[in-house]
Design a protein around this motif. Sequence first.
Motif, mmCIF file in Angstrom:
data_model
loop_
_atom_site.group_PDB
_atom_site.id
_atom_site.type_symbol
_atom_site.label_atom_id
_atom_site.label_comp_id
_atom_site.label_asym_id
_atom_site.label_seq_id
_atom_site.Cartn_x
_atom_site.Cartn_y
_atom_site.Cartn_z
ATOM 1 N N UNK A 89 63.194 -50.385 -44.074
ATOM 2 C CA UNK A 89 63.031 -50.695 -45.453
ATOM 3 C C UNK A 89 64.067 -50.177 -46.566
ATOM 4 N N UNK A 90 65.357 -50.204 -46.059
ATOM 5 C CA UNK A 90 66.375 -49.549 -46.789
ATOM 6 C C UNK A 90 67.406 -50.907 -47.302
ATOM 7 N N UNK A 91 67.750 -50.916 -48.351
ATOM 8 C CA UNK A 91 68.743 -51.929 -48.901
ATOM 9 C C UNK A 91 70.253 -51.406 -49.018
ATOM 10 N N UNK A 92 71.028 -52.209 -48.123
ATOM 11 C CA UNK A 92 72.386 -51.688 -47.812
ATOM 12 C C UNK A 92 73.111 -51.713 -49.246
ATOM 13 N N UNK A 93 72.911 -52.492 -50.148
ATOM 14 C CA UNK A 93 73.874 -52.674 -51.212
ATOM 15 C C UNK A 93 73.386 -51.821 -52.542
ATOM 16 N N UNK A 94 72.262 -50.763 -52.093
ATOM 17 C CA UNK A 94 72.066 -50.080 -53.217
ATOM 18 C C UNK A 94 72.356 -48.846 -52.940
ATOM 19 N N UNK A 95 72.521 -47.783 -53.823
ATOM 20 C CA UNK A 95 72.811 -46.426 -53.461
ATOM 21 C C UNK A 95 71.589 -45.455 -53.013
ATOM 22 N N UNK A 121 66.409 -38.188 -59.714
ATOM 23 C CA UNK A 121 66.667 -38.992 -58.543
ATOM 24 C C UNK A 121 67.730 -38.421 -57.459
ATOM 25 N N UNK A 122 68.741 -38.280 -58.182
ATOM 26 C CA UNK A 122 69.924 -37.916 -57.593
ATOM 27 C C UNK A 122 69.733 -36.307 -57.069
ATOM 28 N N UNK A 123 69.403 -35.459 -57.836
ATOM 29 C CA UNK A 123 69.110 -33.962 -57.450
ATOM 30 C C UNK A 123 68.353 -34.129 -56.357
ATOM 31 N N UNK A 124 67.002 -34.703 -56.399
ATOM 32 C CA UNK A 124 66.090 -34.609 -55.035
ATOM 33 C C UNK A 124 66.456 -35.355 -53.840
ATOM 34 N N UNK A 125 67.228 -36.355 -54.146
ATOM 35 C CA UNK A 125 67.845 -37.029 -52.774
ATOM 36 C C UNK A 125 68.680 -36.014 -52.364
ATOM 37 N N UNK A 126 69.726 -35.509 -52.865
ATOM 38 C CA UNK A 126 70.551 -34.561 -52.257
ATOM 39 C C UNK A 126 69.828 -33.407 -51.874
ATOM 40 N N UNK A 137 78.008 -37.840 -49.132
ATOM 41 C CA UNK A 137 79.224 -37.858 -49.915
ATOM 42 C C UNK A 137 78.837 -37.682 -51.498
ATOM 43 N N UNK A 138 77.825 -38.660 -51.975
ATOM 44 C CA UNK A 138 77.008 -38.437 -53.449
ATOM 45 C C UNK A 138 76.058 -39.237 -53.211
ATOM 46 N N UNK A 139 74.962 -39.101 -54.181
ATOM 47 C CA UNK A 139 73.685 -39.892 -54.212
ATOM 48 C C UNK A 139 73.946 -41.154 -54.430
ATOM 49 N N UNK A 140 75.059 -41.749 -54.868
ATOM 50 C CA UNK A 140 75.466 -43.108 -55.230
ATOM 51 C C UNK A 140 76.228 -43.803 -54.131
ATOM 52 N N UNK A 141 76.397 -43.321 -53.264
ATOM 53 C CA UNK A 141 76.645 -43.653 -51.790
ATOM 54 C C UNK A 141 75.693 -44.831 -51.686
ATOM 55 N N UNK A 142 76.460 -46.039 -51.328
ATOM 56 C CA UNK A 142 75.639 -47.026 -50.869
ATOM 57 C C UNK A 142 75.109 -46.870 -49.252
ATOM 58 N N UNK A 143 73.866 -47.266 -49.258
ATOM 59 C CA UNK A 143 73.309 -46.951 -47.937
ATOM 60 C C UNK A 143 73.957 -47.818 -46.895
ATOM 61 N N UNK A 144 74.529 -49.082 -47.302
ATOM 62 C CA UNK A 144 75.387 -49.653 -46.258
ATOM 63 C C UNK A 144 76.321 -49.149 -45.650
ATOM 64 N N UNK A 145 76.995 -47.940 -46.026
ATOM 65 C CA UNK A 145 78.178 -47.259 -45.487
ATOM 66 C C UNK A 145 77.531 -46.257 -44.829
ATOM 67 N N UNK A 146 76.150 -45.816 -44.602
ATOM 68 C CA UNK A 146 75.859 -44.726 -43.742
ATOM 69 C C UNK A 146 75.729 -45.358 -42.380
ATOM 70 N N UNK A 147 75.581 -44.486 -41.457
ATOM 71 C CA UNK A 147 75.514 -44.953 -39.985
ATOM 72 C C UNK A 147 73.975 -45.269 -39.830
ATOM 73 N N UNK A 148 73.731 -45.940 -38.755
ATOM 74 C CA UNK A 148 72.203 -46.021 -38.390
ATOM 75 C C UNK A 148 71.515 -44.991 -38.466
ATOM 76 N N UNK A 149 71.715 -43.676 -37.867
ATOM 77 C CA UNK A 149 70.980 -42.528 -37.739
ATOM 78 C C UNK A 149 70.825 -42.119 -39.202
#
Lengths: 258, 370
Positions: A89-95, A121-126, A137-149
Amino acid sequence: MQPIIRMTNIEKHFGSVIALNGVTVDFFPGECHCLLGDNGAGKSTFIKTMSGVHKPTRGEICFEGKPMHFDDPREAIAAGIATVYQDLAMIPLMSVSRNFFMGNEPIKHRMGLPFFDHELANEVTMKEMRAMGINLRGPDQAVGTLSGGERQTVAIARAVYFGAKVLILDEPTSALGVRQTANVLATVDRVRKQGISVVFITHNVRHAMAVGDRFTVLNRGKTFGTATRGDVTPEELQDMMAGGQELATLEGSLGGTV
Amino acid sequence: MTDATNSDERIKEMSRLRRALIRPELGGMVGCVAVFTFFLLTASDSGMFSSTGVLNWSVVSAQFMIIAVGACLLMIAGEFDLSVGSMIGFAGMMIAIFGVTLGWPMWMAILVTFAICIALGALNGYIVVRTGLPSFIVTLATLFILRGFTIFIPQTLERKTIIGGITEAAEGDWLAAIFGGKVLKGFFAWLGDIGMISVFERGNKVGQPVVDGIPMLIIWALGLVIVGHIVLTRTRFGNWIFAAGGDAQAARYVGVPVERVKILMFMFTAFCATVFAVCQVMEFGSAGADRGLLKEFEAIIAVVIGGALLTGGYGSVIGAALGALIFGVVQQGLFFAGVESSLFRVFLGVILLLAVILNTYIRRLITGER
Ligand SMILES: Nc1ncnc2c1ncn2[C@@H]1O[C@H](COP(=O)(O)OP(=O)(O)OP(=O)(O)O)[C@@H](O)[C@H]1O
Ligand SMILES: [Mg+2]
């Protein structure tokens, strides 16, 4: 002790498919309950009736002793039940931070109007991601650029953050490396000690044995029995999950708990 | 551990360029600069950048913007509305029927028209989320149904397909003025007095500035763009719009009310179409059964030029507004430059193709697909 969630005779039908056919399981605070079973046994369907995604066709869900009917997953999350779904339940195009708080966005008021509190949101996420051993890299990195793990880790961090009472993990370690897996198992252990009830679905018996307090095996939509840690050996669990003809002998070794 | 840091470093070399590229508005910004440079160089002596010229393309761009904002948010939420053009014709006709044929006060005609059109938008959305059919098909059906009624109703009631007399019927009406009036009249009179903008030298308006105020249409366009942008990027609901279009199932799992979001976006699109229609009938003083033809495609093109993905989940209201500006400037600029207007369509086709190719490339950058 009173179970935090008591699932009684849960049935779930999808048209003519009977995915669950009367499953009864109790979940206690501070316990890690492992759900095991073959592919298609109904594990994911079962936890989705707990997390408000599916309404059970029949059966009763008691949450903290009271009958509970979640109309949608938001109510479950609001009640403190958070889930890592098998498909994340992650959306690749969103940060990452937009994903992290999707559906439960933090709000700050400006001039009486509710706005999405991006700073929080950014602070908690990091912070939560760092705690899981992933440097973003940053909280605004798109999930699509992350590896599967890494994606799986975001999903786990999100559920840990929102799972105040119950944390449901549907095969959370399937894509993880050694260090991240150890991290997840340590996290499970940590939140369990905080009195949170953990529901842990896995195919890996070593992982199950490492953190599980009780083990329930599902088979073709039914419970095969719940065993307590110490009453069952890894080999027995392994055989039980493998299914097939060994099942008959295994039922004996579960010793009356069926 | 080393693996994680290594991959970080690998990405960082690219990050500055990527960061600049990964903006949905990029295409729109580049396009705007290109278009303005082009016309400043080629058409600056044609009157395109005189005060009336600026007003001319501003109004046309504002029209595009109004429908582009609705189409943009709807596309980000993962759906299309092909009935926008028909809705514009229908809404205009309803105002004429209520306000002129039936003689209702204009404010009532406008409010009832808004209610009907927003309800039709909700119906579009409801059918889409309930049946799970592609919105393309559902709203294509609405396109024909509404256009049919827009011709049928005035023909039955008035035996004609253009109804005039709206200017007279709207005289002094408070709500009509919000759509058809002008603001900053005093300011423009002053600008005329001090010679900043030219004034009429003959006729009954002698001494008055050639541009006597900013049409409400432009105020509506800017207001919708600003509100749309803030809602999309700065609110919880905006996050739900992205989520609903990005992956509806994932969004549902975490409790985003996807159905509600989509239906609301269909309603908002209908609202924007109605704003367009009301401004238009107030300006023309009449409603015609053929109004709004092809507007749905123009809105979608503006949105795509603005960087939104046709597949949903990504885009920008500011980008869509820039797309609409490009549209308006080129359409009117070609007119000022005396270029054959049919070439505008050639331009549209070419720029649409370029925008889609650019967007696909940007999408790959974001998601890391190959
Ligand atoms: N939405 C659905 N519609 C129809 N059938 C479904 C649906 N969801 C699950 N099923 C069926 O229900 C059964 C149980 O599926 P489920 O996903 O719960 O299995 P699982 O135990 O999680 O398997 P795995 O280990 O592969 O994840 C399967 O036969 C599946 O085909
Ligand atoms: Mg599963």
